[in-house]
Design a protein around this motif. Structure first.
Motif, PDB file in Angstrom:
ATOM      1  N   SER A  66      31.586  35.793  42.439  1.00  0.00           N
ATOM      2  CA  SER A  66      31.502  37.305  42.058  1.00  0.00           C
ATOM      3  C   SER A  66      32.510  38.276  42.676  1.00  0.00           C
ATOM      4  O   SER A  66      32.956  37.711  43.151  1.00  0.00           O
ATOM      5  CB  SER A  66      29.952  38.171  42.982  1.00  0.00           C
ATOM      6  OG  SER A  66      30.460  38.126  44.019  1.00  0.00           O
ATOM      7  N   LYS A  67      32.841  39.781  42.052  1.00  0.00           N
ATOM      8  CA  LYS A  67      33.399  40.221  41.801  1.00  0.00           C
ATOM      9  C   LYS A  67      32.419  41.809  42.100  1.00  0.00           C
ATOM     10  O   LYS A  67      31.478  42.023  41.997  1.00  0.00           O
ATOM     11  CB  LYS A  67      34.719  40.297  40.709  1.00  0.00           C
ATOM     12  CG  LYS A  67      34.049  41.076  39.423  1.00  0.00           C
ATOM     13  CD  LYS A  67      35.406  40.450  38.793  1.00  0.00           C
ATOM     14  CE  LYS A  67      35.098  41.609  37.634  1.00  0.00           C
ATOM     15  NZ  LYS A  67      35.888  41.575  36.406  1.00  0.00           N
TER      16      LYS A  67
ATOM     17  N   ILE B  92      36.993  40.216  45.254  1.00  0.00           N
ATOM     18  CA  ILE B  92      36.180  39.055  44.982  1.00  0.00           C
ATOM     19  C   ILE B  92      35.587  38.067  46.073  1.00  0.00           C
ATOM     20  O   ILE B  92      35.685  38.584  47.530  1.00  0.00           O
ATOM     21  CB  ILE B  92      37.078  37.741  44.093  1.00  0.00           C
ATOM     22  CG1 ILE B  92      38.425  37.522  44.949  1.00  0.00           C
ATOM     23  CG2 ILE B  92      38.091  39.074  42.338  1.00  0.00           C
ATOM     24  CD1 ILE B  92      39.350  36.882  43.900  1.00  0.00           C
ATOM     25  N   VAL B  93      34.823  37.139  45.123  1.00  0.00           N
ATOM     26  CA  VAL B  93      33.965  36.730  46.710  1.00  0.00           C
ATOM     27  C   VAL B  93      34.183  35.249  45.843  1.00  0.00           C
ATOM     28  O   VAL B  93      33.846  34.888  44.810  1.00  0.00           O
ATOM     29  CB  VAL B  93      32.182  36.590  46.512  1.00  0.00           C
ATOM     30  CG1 VAL B  93      32.211  35.622  47.861  1.00  0.00           C
ATOM     31  CG2 VAL B  93      32.069  38.194  46.688  1.00  0.00           C
TER      32      VAL B  93
ATOM     33  N   LYS C  32      36.180  37.083  51.330  1.00  0.00           N
ATOM     34  CA  LYS C  32      35.946  38.527  50.458  1.00  0.00           C
ATOM     35  C   LYS C  32      37.941  38.221  50.390  1.00  0.00           C
ATOM     36  O   LYS C  32      37.939  38.851  51.457  1.00  0.00           O
ATOM     37  CB  LYS C  32      34.982  39.497  51.111  1.00  0.00           C
ATOM     38  CG  LYS C  32      35.497  40.635  50.401  1.00  0.00           C
ATOM     39  CD  LYS C  32      34.709  41.702  51.095  1.00  0.00           C
ATOM     40  CE  LYS C  32      33.471  41.825  51.037  1.00  0.00           C
ATOM     41  NZ  LYS C  32      32.109  42.648  51.353  1.00  0.00           N
ATOM     42  N   ILE C  33      37.653  38.485  49.210  1.00  0.00           N
ATOM     43  CA  ILE C  33      39.680  38.481  48.808  1.00  0.00           C
ATOM     44  C   ILE C  33      39.626  39.905  48.135  1.00  0.00           C
ATOM     45  O   ILE C  33      39.515  40.472  46.981  1.00  0.00           O
ATOM     46  CB  ILE C  33      39.692  37.576  48.077  1.00  0.00           C
ATOM     47  CG1 ILE C  33      39.566  35.747  48.772  1.00  0.00           C
ATOM     48  CG2 ILE C  33      41.374  37.194  48.077  1.00  0.00           C
ATOM     49  CD1 ILE C  33      39.762  35.667  49.744  1.00  0.00           C
TER      50      ILE C  33
ATOM     51  N   VAL D 186      33.725  35.890  36.198  1.00  0.00           N
ATOM     52  CA  VAL D 186      33.643  35.232  37.255  1.00  0.00           C
ATOM     53  C   VAL D 186      33.265  33.535  36.752  1.00  0.00           C
ATOM     54  O   VAL D 186      32.655  33.716  35.253  1.00  0.00           O
ATOM     55  CB  VAL D 186      31.916  36.184  37.996  1.00  0.00           C
ATOM     56  CG1 VAL D 186      30.746  35.627  38.203  1.00  0.00           C
ATOM     57  CG2 VAL D 186      32.035  37.280  38.174  1.00  0.00           C
ATOM     58  N   GLU D 187      32.790  32.834  37.771  1.00  0.00           N
ATOM     59  CA  GLU D 187      32.105  31.616  38.099  1.00  0.00           C
ATOM     60  C   GLU D 187      33.316  30.694  37.171  1.00  0.00           C
ATOM     61  O   GLU D 187      32.985  29.763  36.253  1.00  0.00           O
ATOM     62  CB  GLU D 187      30.775  31.608  36.727  1.00  0.00           C
ATOM     63  CG  GLU D 187      29.956  32.126  37.490  1.00  0.00           C
ATOM     64  CD  GLU D 187      29.423  31.108  38.339  1.00  0.00           C
ATOM     65  OE1 GLU D 187      29.220  30.353  38.928  1.00  0.00           O
ATOM     66  OE2 GLU D 187      28.814  32.109  39.272  1.00  0.00           O
TER      67      GLU D 187
END
Length: 103
Positions: free
Chosen positions: A40-41, A52-53, A59-60, A73-74
């Motif tokens: 996710s973001k 982003i995750v 968590k970045i 995402v994905e």
């Protein structure tokens, strides 16, 4: 005796300043490169932070919103990120998986 005490104090303060400047200069504790999926973001509008995750639940944080906006995402990416002294992971670079490692 007083002159000797002053010299020792000055040398101690100089050594303390030297160690402090080295400690602050290198704020990166660890650097990691991995090929991983983005789960996710997210964005916090009040603090203007975006992150982003990863599939590893890390968590970045991303400084540049234009990079954050282009991430899908994905999808899998090859990313390089640093663990800083603050405990946050900061993105250094990101490349899509299908880019064949070319920069």
């Amino acid at each position: 005796m007083k002159k000797k005490t002053i010299i020792i104090l000055v040398l101690f303060l100089a050594a303390l300043f030297f160690v402090f400047s080295i400690y602050n200069k290198n704020s990166v504790l660890e650097s990691t490169t991995e090929n991983i999926q983005i789960i996710s973001k997210e964005q916090d509008i009040s603090s203007s932070e975006q992150w982003i995750v990863l599939s590893s639940d890390k968590k970045i944080y991303i400084n540049d919103i234009s990079i954050w906006a282009l991430i899908q995402v994905e999808q899998n990416y090859t990313i390089v990120y640093d663990l800083e002294r603050s405990g946050k992971y900061k993105l250094r670079s990101i490349v899509p998986e299908d880019y064949k490692g070319q920069f």
